[in-house]
Design a protein around this motif. Structure first.
Motif, short mmCIF file in Angstrom:
data_model
loop_
_atom_site.label_atom_id
_atom_site.label_comp_id
_atom_site.label_asym_id
_atom_site.label_seq_id
_atom_site.Cartn_x
_atom_site.Cartn_y
_atom_site.Cartn_z
N SER A 174 4.81 4.87 23.64
CA SER A 174 4.39 4.67 22.24
C SER A 174 5.56 4.83 21.29
O SER A 174 5.68 4.09 20.30
N LEU A 175 6.44 5.79 21.60
CA LEU A 175 7.62 6.01 20.77
C LEU A 175 8.53 4.78 20.78
O LEU A 175 9.01 4.33 19.73
N TYR A 176 8.73 4.20 21.98
CA TYR A 176 9.58 3.00 22.08
C TYR A 176 8.95 1.83 21.34
O TYR A 176 9.65 1.00 20.73
N GLU A 177 7.63 1.73 21.40
CA GLU A 177 6.95 0.63 20.69
C GLU A 177 7.15 0.76 19.18
O GLU A 177 7.37 -0.23 18.48
N GLN A 186 7.62 -0.81 28.25
CA GLN A 186 6.95 -1.35 29.43
C GLN A 186 7.32 -0.60 30.70
O GLN A 186 6.51 -0.49 31.63
N ILE A 187 8.53 -0.06 30.76
CA ILE A 187 8.94 0.70 31.94
C ILE A 187 8.01 1.90 32.15
O ILE A 187 7.55 2.16 33.27
N TYR A 188 7.70 2.59 31.05
CA TYR A 188 6.82 3.76 31.15
C TYR A 188 5.36 3.36 31.32
O TYR A 188 4.60 4.05 32.00
N ARG A 189 4.97 2.25 30.73
CA ARG A 189 3.60 1.76 30.95
C ARG A 189 3.41 1.39 32.42
O ARG A 189 2.36 1.68 33.01
N ALA A 190 4.42 0.77 33.02
CA ALA A 190 4.33 0.37 34.42
C ALA A 190 4.18 1.58 35.34
O ALA A 190 3.47 1.52 36.35
N ARG A 191 4.85 2.67 35.00
CA ARG A 191 4.71 3.89 35.80
C ARG A 191 3.27 4.37 35.80
O ARG A 191 2.73 4.79 36.83
N ASN A 192 2.63 4.31 34.66
CA ASN A 192 1.24 4.75 34.58
C ASN A 192 0.30 3.78 35.28
O ASN A 192 -0.75 4.18 35.80
#
Length: 215
Positions: A174-177, A186-192
């Protein structure tokens, strides 16, 4: 005559001082193992862990083969954990495992190490590596001691850490967005997305990380 009397008086004072120091030193050394153990216990019970550590050092130095040493290590480990001194708690655990690491003892010691690391998390957002490392240890423990006595408690810790990691990934994404960096987000979204957890199943902490983690 006066000088002779003065020298005699100084000699007597010096003899008394040396004798007094000698008595004090004798009192503090060459004691039975049980003496040091009881002193350590009394200091730990009074909350004076620095003194308890000193008494343990005396016990270990003077009675290296005493059967009281492993029990003393566990007591000091627990006392430092209760006092939120997790590095010292882990120090005693590491020493305990090196010396007395039977299969049964290792189950207990490794469980306490995971528990100590878990309770050492003051701010998961700043301690991301500790979260990750403790989660790996918890998973390894569960795989190694599938039906172990402490495995259910480690499983609870694992779930809490999984949720913590999920929420951290979400927060970072969310911070990167907000900073207009969609690729990083997206890197952190993909992890989830690879996690077995679902966002709707996790209620974010309302009273801070510590309360949420440990309640």
């Amino acid at each position: 005559m006066y000088r002779i009397a003065l020298h005699a008086a100084l000699a007597v004072m010096l003899t008394l001082a040396v004798g007094g120091c000698g008595s004090k030193n004798k009192e503090e050394y060459e004691k039975p193992a049980l003496y040091w153990y009881q002193k350590m216990m009394k200091s730990a019970a009074a909350g004076n862990l620095e003194k308890a550590d000193d008494y343990f050092t005396s016990l270990e130095s003077e009675h290296i083969g005493s059967p009281l040493i492993p029990q003393a290590m566990i007591i000091l480990m627990q006392a430092h954990m209760d006092n939120e001194e997790y590095l010292l708690a882990n120090f005693y655990l590491d020493e305990y495992m090196k010396r007395y690491g039977s299969f049964k003892n290792r189950q207990f010691a490794e469980f306490i190490q995971i528990k100590a690391a878990f309770y050492g998390l003051k701010s998961p957002q700043r301690d991301q590596k500790l979260v990750s490392d403790t989660l790996k240890k918890a998973r390894g423990y569960i795989a190694k001691y599938t039906k172990g006595e402490y495995t259910p408690m480690v499983e609870t810790i694992e779930v809490r850490l999984e949720m913590t990691q999920y929420l951290m990934n979400e927060s970072i994404a969310s911070l990167y967005e907000r900073r207009n960096k969609p690729k990083a987000a997206q890197i952190y979204r993909a992890r989830n997305e690879r996690s077995w957890l679902k966002k709707e199943d996790i209620v974010p902490p309302a009273k801070g990380w510590l309360g949420w983690l440990f309640d």
